[in-house]
Design a protein around this motif. Structure first.
Motif, PDB file in Angstrom:
ATOM      1  N   MET A 101      11.950  45.095   4.183  1.00 50.99           N
ATOM      2  CA  MET A 101      13.248  45.723   4.429  1.00 50.99           C
ATOM      3  C   MET A 101      12.971  47.191   4.726  1.00 50.99           C
ATOM      4  N   SER A 102      14.009  48.003   4.879  1.00 47.93           N
ATOM      5  CA  SER A 102      13.807  49.437   5.054  1.00 47.93           C
ATOM      6  C   SER A 102      14.951  50.198   4.406  1.00 47.93           C
ATOM      7  N   ASN A 103      14.670  51.451   4.061  1.00 48.29           N
ATOM      8  CA  ASN A 103      15.663  52.350   3.478  1.00 48.29           C
ATOM      9  C   ASN A 103      15.855  53.554   4.384  1.00 48.29           C
ATOM     10  N   GLN A 104      17.091  54.011   4.486  1.00 46.96           N
ATOM     11  CA  GLN A 104      17.376  55.277   5.162  1.00 46.96           C
ATOM     12  C   GLN A 104      17.515  56.350   4.100  1.00 46.96           C
ATOM     13  N   LEU A 105      16.586  57.271   4.100  1.00 36.68           N
ATOM     14  CA  LEU A 105      16.543  58.323   3.100  1.00 36.68           C
ATOM     15  C   LEU A 105      17.458  59.458   3.541  1.00 36.68           C
ATOM     16  N   THR A 106      18.628  59.565   2.912  1.00 32.59           N
ATOM     17  CA  THR A 106      19.694  60.457   3.352  1.00 32.59           C
ATOM     18  C   THR A 106      19.986  61.507   2.287  1.00 32.59           C
ATOM     19  N   PHE A 107      20.317  62.708   2.725  1.00 33.07           N
ATOM     20  CA  PHE A 107      20.644  63.785   1.788  1.00 33.07           C
ATOM     21  C   PHE A 107      22.032  63.566   1.186  1.00 33.07           C
ATOM     22  N   GLU A 171      18.375  60.058  -1.193  1.00 34.45           N
ATOM     23  CA  GLU A 171      18.110  58.673  -1.582  1.00 34.45           C
ATOM     24  C   GLU A 171      18.695  57.765  -0.519  1.00 34.45           C
ATOM     25  N   ASP A 172      18.280  56.531  -0.516  1.00 33.96           N
ATOM     26  CA  ASP A 172      18.914  55.508   0.308  1.00 33.96           C
ATOM     27  C   ASP A 172      20.383  55.381  -0.104  1.00 33.96           C
ATOM     28  N   LYS A 173      21.272  55.301   0.874  1.00 33.77           N
ATOM     29  CA  LYS A 173      22.710  55.317   0.582  1.00 33.77           C
ATOM     30  C   LYS A 173      23.126  54.145  -0.304  1.00 33.77           C
ATOM     31  N   ILE A 174      22.610  52.961  -0.033  1.00 35.43           N
ATOM     32  CA  ILE A 174      22.956  51.784  -0.832  1.00 35.43           C
ATOM     33  C   ILE A 174      22.507  51.973  -2.275  1.00 35.43           C
ATOM     34  N   ASP A 194      25.127  63.124   7.822  1.00 37.53           N
ATOM     35  CA  ASP A 194      25.211  62.140   8.910  1.00 37.53           C
ATOM     36  C   ASP A 194      23.829  61.660   9.323  1.00 37.53           C
ATOM     37  N   GLN A 195      22.862  62.551   9.319  1.00 35.91           N
ATOM     38  CA  GLN A 195      21.507  62.205   9.756  1.00 35.91           C
ATOM     39  C   GLN A 195      20.598  62.042   8.554  1.00 35.91           C
ATOM     40  N   ALA A 196      19.781  61.029   8.574  1.00 36.47           N
ATOM     41  CA  ALA A 196      18.825  60.773   7.494  1.00 36.47           C
ATOM     42  C   ALA A 196      17.551  61.586   7.698  1.00 36.47           C
ATOM     43  N   LEU A 197      16.847  61.819   6.619  1.00 36.10           N
ATOM     44  CA  LEU A 197      15.524  62.443   6.710  1.00 36.10           C
ATOM     45  C   LEU A 197      14.553  61.494   7.390  1.00 36.10           C
ATOM     46  N   SER A 198      14.609  60.223   7.011  1.00 30.57           N
ATOM     47  CA  SER A 198      13.668  59.248   7.553  1.00 30.57           C
ATOM     48  C   SER A 198      14.153  57.839   7.254  1.00 30.57           C
ATOM     49  N   THR A 199      13.598  56.890   7.992  1.00 29.44           N
ATOM     50  CA  THR A 199      13.769  55.476   7.682  1.00 29.44           C
ATOM     51  C   THR A 199      12.443  54.978   7.137  1.00 29.44           C
ATOM     52  N   ASN A 200      12.454  54.489   5.914  1.00 26.41           N
ATOM     53  CA  ASN A 200      11.223  54.117   5.223  1.00 26.41           C
ATOM     54  C   ASN A 200      11.128  52.610   5.026  1.00 26.41           C
ATOM     55  N   PRO A 201      10.181  51.948   5.664  1.00 27.27           N
ATOM     56  CA  PRO A 201       9.972  50.522   5.400  1.00 27.27           C
ATOM     57  C   PRO A 201       9.578  50.294   3.945  1.00 27.27           C
ATOM     58  N   LEU A 202      10.023  49.182   3.399  1.00 26.61           N
ATOM     59  CA  LEU A 202       9.703  48.800   2.026  1.00 26.61           C
ATOM     60  C   LEU A 202       8.547  47.798   2.029  1.00 26.61           C
ATOM     61  N   HIS A 203       7.609  48.011   1.110  1.00 28.63           N
ATOM     62  CA  HIS A 203       6.440  47.142   0.994  1.00 28.63           C
ATOM     63  C   HIS A 203       6.222  46.760  -0.464  1.00 28.63           C
ATOM     64  N   VAL A 204       5.571  45.623  -0.681  1.00 26.24           N
ATOM     65  CA  VAL A 204       4.945  45.315  -1.964  1.00 26.24           C
ATOM     66  C   VAL A 204       3.541  45.896  -1.909  1.00 26.24           C
TER      67      VAL A 204
END
Length: 243
Positions: A101-107, A171-174, A194-204
């Motif tokens: 999955m991925s997270n959008q890291l937003t201020f 943090e991710d908004k969710i 409105d704009q995220a710092l980054s989109t971070n893929p999630l890994h195990v």
């Protein structure tokens, strides 16, 4: 008598093998991906358990602070982190699965703050609360033109934000909305850029110090494909309201 001895020996040989197939995993509460509810332990926890089960593994999960969990996995004392962001520094000691999955890291800011983010330059002179040892990205972590006081969790940073002790957190908004709800914080007191710092893929991930780490990661990747194909992946996401 000989037959009884043979059967007993076979059972003894099987027991250690079964025990060796129980893995440990740990992470801090990070709803809805990791929670403290045993009936709804979180998306990442349920996914790793389901994926590894298809490969013959059981996963025992425990909650602990992120920095402690990361240290334990890096040393091979715990087998898996269910939800990890990638950083170059972590590749020195962690093996990464395929992203799931991925997270959008937003201020996150106070609701009356007009701040908007477009680049790291916008953070000049700001105090941005972070969570200790989270992987926010090398450019962000290495920047020196704003302060980054660390806390143990997002809930602490949200409370510091309301108390005007920091200007922003992220943090991710969710995840952030789930934490606000769990902590009894009024989400109307906060706003997101409105704009995220980054989109971070999630890994195990699994620590390279663990001699079986690559085997565990390979098993997860294979199991992930299996639960996507049989509908388990989608079913788990829907359980947590994600379509």
């Amino acid at each position: 008598m000989k037959k009884l001895f043979t059967v007993s020996l076979a059972i003894l040989l099987l027991v250690p093998s079964a025990m060796a197939r129980t893995l440990t995993a740990a992470q801090d509460p990070w709803p809805p991906f990791v929670t403290t509810d045993p009936d709804r332990p979180g998306i990442s926890v349920e996914l790793v358990k389901a994926a590894m089960a298809t490969q013959g593994y059981e996963v025992e999960f425990k909650n602990m602070p992120w920095a402690r969990a990361l240290d334990a996995v890096s040393k091979g004392n715990i087998d898996l982190l269910p939800a990890t962001w990638h950083t170059e520094a972590r590749t020195e000691f962690l093996r990464y699965s395929n992203p799931y999955m991925s997270n959008q890291l937003t201020f996150i800011k106070r609701a009356d703050d007009v701040f908007q983010f477009s680049s790291l330059n916008d953070l000049q002179g700001k105090v941005v609360g972070i969570v200790r040892d989270y992987g926010y990205g090398d450019a962000f972590l290495e920047a020196t033109h704003f302060d980054k006081p660390a806390a143990n969790n997002l809930a602490t940073n949200l409370k510091k934000l309301l108390a005007d002790r920091i200007d922003l957190t992220l943090e991710d908004k969710i995840v952030a909305q789930s934490v606000m709800q769990e902590e009894g914080l009024d989400s109307n007191q906060f706003a997101f850029t409105d704009q995220a710092l980054s989109t971070n893929p999630l890994h195990v991930t699994s620590g390279k110090a663990n001699p079986d780490s690559q085997m565990f990661i390979n098993a997860y990747n294979k199991g992930l494909n299996t639960i996507k194909a049989d509908g388990t992946f989608e079913k788990i996401l829907k359980k947590y309201g994600i379509n």
